[in-house]
Design an enzyme around this catalytic site. Structure first.
Site, short mmCIF file in Angstrom:
data_model
loop_
_atom_site.label_atom_id
_atom_site.label_comp_id
_atom_site.label_asym_id
_atom_site.label_seq_id
_atom_site.Cartn_x
_atom_site.Cartn_y
_atom_site.Cartn_z
CG HIS A 1 88.12 -44.96 -29.74
ND1 HIS A 1 87.76 -43.64 -30.25
CD2 HIS A 1 88.72 -44.63 -28.21
CE1 HIS A 1 88.47 -42.75 -30.32
NE2 HIS A 1 88.92 -43.04 -29.26
CB SER B 1 60.71 -61.89 -35.50
OG SER B 1 60.30 -63.16 -36.71
CD GLU C 1 65.28 -52.22 -32.20
OE1 GLU C 1 63.99 -52.55 -33.44
OE2 GLU C 1 65.81 -53.16 -32.01
CE LYS D 1 65.37 -61.27 -35.05
NZ LYS D 1 66.50 -60.02 -35.18
#
Ligand code: ARG
Length: 470
Positions: free
Chosen positions: A156, A277, A290, A283
């Site tokens: 979980h 970024s 992804e 970043k």
């Protein structure tokens, strides 16, 4: 507009119809397989006395010449042909004349395209398998180095029990191993040659289908000519295996994205596999992970698309089946790209062992072991569970871990606790004592790693005597 079937028609095909119907923009991808299939067909026709030796020689010379010229960029596959089969035949006739018109004897584009697609996907099953194997080698390498790298195991997404990095990655090893075994099954199930099925009902020429099958490296010919031209099960099975590979990669990516976040910092993705970024200078984003996760939808889409295309088709060939190609080609290229990139990202990634270990020490990952300690001292497990539950509540209140409590505090909760509790619930003990087959204890993990090494030392291609095409 160059097509093979003008005879029966009194009008030119409408230009829009022609374009809608044409497949050359994508079936050019199996140009090599189309030539290979034609070569086998011609050799068989000559062996059966359907073509003379001179005709065979002229056609083979023509076909290999076309292949050479296309590969060298001297001959362009242009969109003026309806499909790759028409292109090859037209060029052959252009180059060698009359003999070229005999290439299509005893053959239909229906069995021809069924063969080309099978040859193409068969080779891609092997290429995909090779990439999976490389990924497994990289995984095993990291596992070997991290048999004692402790980390929390989650259920979980809550800390559950301590494991090791080797153990966690070992789960992915099993998944990709199953993916390979699926590919092996598919390879053998699909490895039958449809050529000679003709349009749907075989042919009256005395073809030797066993011979053609053996020339092309198949286990034998397919056994029903209608099924041969209308079967795309192997495409569906392959896409299903590819979708499962993507599902595995996507889960792995999800974990890496989490682990690479500032909250976890279990890993650091290499600069070469990260992006920045345009506005936020600080970043460093896990875009590759992804994108792999994102491309999963595209591969699932291909599977659902072909399943849907096939579901209402009466026997035998229907033009709907031309839709099997674009999405399948795209899915194959997508998965191969993802596997290669993912392997590179994993190989160059840094694992922050200190952060993993620290995290494993927080969050009561050793609570089950504390309960087991009480069981070892005669407390029934259900009672032990309740006692440790209270202990955890006490610790949450004090904002500490179980091992931070003094023995006196522990004894107020249960008099059964003795000094040896600290050792019993240390991270090292918690992991080392888990020695059932498949558990994270380094000793059993070592046995699993040895099995994995043996598995990777052998190759099903070699055992089954299959050559991987270039
Ligand atoms: N381009 C077609 C396909 O991909 C080739 C087979 C054409 N056969 C036919 N009867 N029109 O399915």
């Amino acid at each position: 507009m160059a097509q093979l079937w003008g005879g029966r028609f009194t009008k030119e095909t409408d230009k829009l119809v022609y374009n809608f119907n044409a497949s050359i923009s994508f079936d050019r991808k199996f140009f090599g397989q189309d030539i290979e299939g034609s070569i086998a067909h011609v050799i068989m026709l000559a062996k059966q006395g359907i073509l003379t030796k001179d005709e065979k020689d002229a056609i083979l010379k023509g076909l290999t010449g076309i292949r050479r010229d296309v590969e060298a960029g001297r001959l362009e596959i242009t969109e003026e042909y309806e499909d790759i089969h028409s292109f090859v035949e037209a060029k052959l006739i252009e180059r060698i004349g009359e003999a070229g018109k005999k290439l299509h004897t005893g053959r239909s584009r229906n069995d021809q395209v069924a063969l080309d697609m099978r040859l193409y996907t068969r080779a891609e099953v092997l290429h995909t398998d090779e990439l999976l194997k490389e990924l497994l080698c990289t995984l095993l390498h990291i596992m070997e180095d991290n048999r004692e790298t402790y980390m929390p195991g989650f259920t979980h997404l809550q800390k559950a029990q301590p494991v090791t990095l080797a153990h966690h990655l070992g789960a992915y090893f099993e998944m990709f191993k199953r993916d390979r075994s699926r590919l092996k099954d598919i390879y053998h199930r699909m490895n039958y040659c449809p050529l000679g099925a003709g349009a749907l009902a075989g042919t009256t020429y005395p073809l030797d289908r066993n011979y053609t099958a053996s020339v092309l490296g198949f286990e034998g010919p397919t056994l029903n000519s209608m099924d041969s031209v209308s079967d795309r099960d192997y495409v569906i099975e392959f896409l299903s295996a590819l979708a499962t590979i993507m599902m595995h990669l996507s889960r792995f990516c999800e974990e890496i994205i989490l682990w690479n976040s500032d909250e976890y910092r279990f890993v650091e993705i290499d600069d070469a596999y990260s992006t920045g970024s345009s506005i936020m200078p600080q970043k460093k984003n896990p875009d590759i992970a992804e994108l792999v996760r994102g491309k999963t939808g595209r591969v699932y889409g291909a599977l659902i698309s072909i399943l849907t295309t096939m579901k209402g088709l009466p026997l035998a060939y229907n033009k709907d089946m031309q839709e099997d190609k674009e999405l399948t080609f795209d899915a194959i290229d997508t998965v191969k790209g993802c596997l290669a990139l993912f392997e590179g990202m994993l190989r160059t990634m840094k694992f922050r062992k200190d952060r993993m270990e620290k995290s494993a020490m927080k969050g009561f990952a050793n609570a089950t072991d504390a309960a087991d300690y009480l069981v070892g001292h005669g407390v029934p497990f259900r009672d032990a569970h309740g006692i440790i539950g209270k202990l955890v509540l006490y610790c949450i209140d004090k904002q500490c871990s179980i091992e931070d409590l003094t023995i006196d505090e522990l004894k107020t909760i249960s008099p059964v606790f003795e000094e040896d509790i600290y050792e019993a619930i240390s991270l090292k003990t918690c992991v080392e004592k888990r020695l059932t087959v498949g558990a994270p204890g380094p000793a059993v993990m070592g046995v699993v790693i040895d099995t994995a090494k043996e598995y990777l030392a052998k190759d099903w291609h070699e055992e089954d005597e299959i050559n991987i095409p270039k």
